[in-house]
Design an enzyme around this catalytic site. Structure first.
Site, PDB file in Angstrom:
ATOM      1  CB  SER A   1     -62.173  16.946  -5.718  1.00 23.49           C
ATOM      2  OG  SER A   1     -63.445  17.017  -5.136  1.00 23.49           O
ATOM      3  N   GLY A   2     -60.267  15.034  -7.848  1.00 26.00           N
ATOM      4  CA  GLY A   2     -58.890  14.923  -8.324  1.00 26.00           C
ATOM      5  C   GLY A   2     -58.792  14.911  -9.839  1.00 26.00           C
TER       6      GLY A   2
ATOM      7  CB  SER B   1     -50.426   2.500  -9.386  1.00 23.91           C
ATOM      8  OG  SER B   1     -49.233   2.933 -10.004  1.00 23.91           O
TER       9      SER B   1
ATOM     10  CE  LYS C   1     -53.014   3.321  -6.053  1.00 23.26           C
ATOM     11  NZ  LYS C   1     -54.305   4.075  -6.002  1.00 23.26           N
TER      12      LYS C   1
ATOM     13  N   PRO D   1     -53.305   1.920 -14.202  1.00 17.29           N
ATOM     14  CG  PRO D   1     -54.288   3.976 -13.670  1.00 17.29           C
ATOM     15  CD  PRO D   1     -54.227   2.539 -13.266  1.00 17.29           C
TER      16      PRO D   1
HETATM   17  P1  NAD Z   1     -55.272  13.384  -7.405  1.00 15.54           P
HETATM   18  O1  NAD Z   1     -54.461  13.736  -6.192  1.00 15.54           O
HETATM   19  O2  NAD Z   1     -55.453  14.433  -8.431  1.00 15.54           O
HETATM   20  O3  NAD Z   1     -56.712  12.864  -6.944  1.00 15.54           O
HETATM   21  C1  NAD Z   1     -56.903  12.099  -5.789  1.00 15.54           C
HETATM   22  C2  NAD Z   1     -58.121  12.626  -5.051  1.00 15.54           C
HETATM   23  O4  NAD Z   1     -58.309  11.817  -3.872  1.00 15.54           O
HETATM   24  C3  NAD Z   1     -57.973  14.072  -4.577  1.00 15.54           C
HETATM   25  O5  NAD Z   1     -59.084  14.852  -4.982  1.00 15.54           O
HETATM   26  C4  NAD Z   1     -57.922  13.945  -3.062  1.00 15.54           C
HETATM   27  O6  NAD Z   1     -58.508  15.055  -2.368  1.00 15.54           O
HETATM   28  C5  NAD Z   1     -58.716  12.674  -2.824  1.00 15.54           C
HETATM   29  N1  NAD Z   1     -58.390  12.048  -1.548  1.00 15.54           N
HETATM   30  C6  NAD Z   1     -57.162  11.874  -0.999  1.00 15.54           C
HETATM   31  N2  NAD Z   1     -57.268  11.307   0.211  1.00 15.54           N
HETATM   32  C7  NAD Z   1     -58.597  11.107   0.437  1.00 15.54           C
HETATM   33  C8  NAD Z   1     -59.328  10.559   1.517  1.00 15.54           C
HETATM   34  N3  NAD Z   1     -58.722  10.121   2.632  1.00 15.54           N
HETATM   35  N4  NAD Z   1     -60.677  10.489   1.419  1.00 15.54           N
HETATM   36  C9  NAD Z   1     -61.310  10.953   0.299  1.00 15.54           C
HETATM   37  N5  NAD Z   1     -60.665  11.486  -0.755  1.00 15.54           N
HETATM   38  C10 NAD Z   1     -59.313  11.568  -0.684  1.00 15.54           C
HETATM   39  O7  NAD Z   1     -54.594  12.068  -8.017  1.00 15.54           O
HETATM   40  P2  NAD Z   1     -54.770  11.440  -9.481  1.00 15.54           P
HETATM   41  O8  NAD Z   1     -53.522  11.702 -10.226  1.00 15.54           O
HETATM   42  O9  NAD Z   1     -56.085  11.825 -10.060  1.00 15.54           O
HETATM   43  O10 NAD Z   1     -54.782   9.886  -9.128  1.00 15.54           O
HETATM   44  C11 NAD Z   1     -56.012   9.174  -9.075  1.00 15.54           C
HETATM   45  C12 NAD Z   1     -55.726   7.717  -8.801  1.00 15.54           C
HETATM   46  O11 NAD Z   1     -54.917   7.182  -9.843  1.00 15.54           O
HETATM   47  C13 NAD Z   1     -54.966   7.457  -7.502  1.00 15.54           C
HETATM   48  O12 NAD Z   1     -55.507   6.315  -6.879  1.00 15.54           O
HETATM   49  C14 NAD Z   1     -53.551   7.176  -7.956  1.00 15.54           C
HETATM   50  O13 NAD Z   1     -52.894   6.294  -7.047  1.00 15.54           O
HETATM   51  C15 NAD Z   1     -53.801   6.507  -9.292  1.00 15.54           C
HETATM   52  N6  NAD Z   1     -52.708   6.651 -10.251  1.00 15.54           N
HETATM   53  C16 NAD Z   1     -52.305   7.889 -10.643  1.00 15.54           C
HETATM   54  C17 NAD Z   1     -51.285   8.002 -11.587  1.00 15.54           C
HETATM   55  C18 NAD Z   1     -50.831   9.359 -12.085  1.00 15.54           C
HETATM   56  O14 NAD Z   1     -49.863   9.410 -12.875  1.00 15.54           O
HETATM   57  N7  NAD Z   1     -51.484  10.449 -11.698  1.00 15.54           N
HETATM   58  C19 NAD Z   1     -50.677   6.839 -12.115  1.00 15.54           C
HETATM   59  C20 NAD Z   1     -51.140   5.582 -11.690  1.00 15.54           C
HETATM   60  C21 NAD Z   1     -52.146   5.495 -10.762  1.00 15.54           C
END
Ligand code: NAD
Length: 243
Positions: free
Chosen positions: A15-16, A114, A145, A168
């Site tokens: 959903s993220g 990450s 992480k 990423p």
């Molecule tokens: P986001 O917050 O949009 O998506 C994360 C999703 O995980 C959300 O839908 C949330 O509801 C779900 N979630 C959180 N806790 C949970 C749990 N206990 N059980 C089940 N679901 C759970 O974040 P994003 O930006 O899409 O990031 C996705 C991944 O990429 C993450 O692992 C993040 O660490 C990694 N990341 C993100 C970035 C960035 O710039 N956005 C950079 C490097 C790494």
């Protein structure tokens, strides 16, 4: 014509921001995909509500969805003052995902780590995945992480499970609720009247569509070691790879 074996996917965190792009990329190439998340934002694929730190909830979703490949993108957002939550979700939760995968016989796990897990406060120029993690992580988010990435990679090849972790950098693109939005809010609030550095600092960014695509490519390549492929890569890259 593609020779890849078709998997059935469970996108954890689907959903993220990134997770949704992974789901859309899978749908676009005609793959079967379900989502596991603590919130539901979309209704076009089967959805399993649950928390990754509850192993049985993950195992139940794996059984019901018939998944053969997990793409685990879930994490609490960066920047919160809650080290215990980061540890519970990213470390204990990722361990629960691994346990559930082994218990239900799912052979593939792609984990979103990450680039922050190797940041040591100094410039990192032209580094690759051989750079070690620093002794002290940048913050509790990156500490969790880094630990999660470690346990994912240690699980590789055990109990019939093959794993990979991707790192990423800052992800941007449609659906971003964090990065560019946060920078824009800083500007809107007038909090940008100072400057660190001389305007030549560099930062890595990853377009979300490319990041999602990398997850699909990693999933497609994941599996038991292929000696011929390892020999070819050793030759091509002139590096020591495990056999
Ligand atoms: P986001 O917050 O949009 O998506 C994360 C999703 O995980 C959300 O839908 C949330 O509801 C779900 N979630 C959180 N806790 C949970 C749990 N206990 N059980 C089940 N679901 C759970 O974040 P994003 O930006 O899409 O990031 C996705 C991944 O990429 C993450 O692992 C993040 O660490 C990694 N990341 C993100 C970035 C960035 O710039 N956005 C950079 C490097 C790494």
């Amino acid at each position: 014509m593609s020779s890849r074996t078709k998997d059935v996917y469970l996108v954890i965190g689907g959903s993220g921001f990134l997770g949704r792009h992974v789901v859309e990329a899978l749908l676009a190439r005609g793959d079967a995909v379900s989502v596991f998340d603590i919130v539901q934002r979309y209704h076009d694929v089967p959805f399993y509500m649950g928390d990754i730190s509850e192993e049985e909830q993950v195992a139940d979703a794996l059984r019901k969805s018939g998944a053969t490949c997990i793409i685990h993108t879930a994490s609490p957002l960066h920047g919160m003052d809650d080290p215990a939550l980061y540890w519970k979700v990213n470390v204990d939760g990722t361990q629960a995902v691994i346990n559930a995968a082994v218990a239900t016989g799912v052979p593939k796990l792609v984990y979103t780590s990450s680039a922050g897990v190797v940041f040591n406060g100094n410039d990192l120029i032209d580094v690759d995945e051989r750079i070690p993690q620093p002794e002290k992580a940048m913050d509790p988010y990156n500490e969790s992480k880094a630990k999660a990435e470690q346990i994912v990679l240690e699980a590789n090849g055990k109990g019939g499970l093959y794993t990979v972790a991707l790192r990423p950098a800052g992800i941007f693109g449609p659906g971003d609720r964090q990065l560019i939005t946060g920078l824009y809010q800083t500007w809107q609030r007038g909090q940008s009247h100072f400057q660190i550095g001389d305007n030549t600092n560099l930062f890595d960014w990853t377009y979300v569509g490319n990041c999602a695509y990398a997850h699909l490519l990693a999933a497609d390549k994941l599996g038991p070691p292929n000696p011929a492929e390892i020999a070819r890569l050793k030759e091509e890259l002139q590096v020591a790879l495990p056999s």
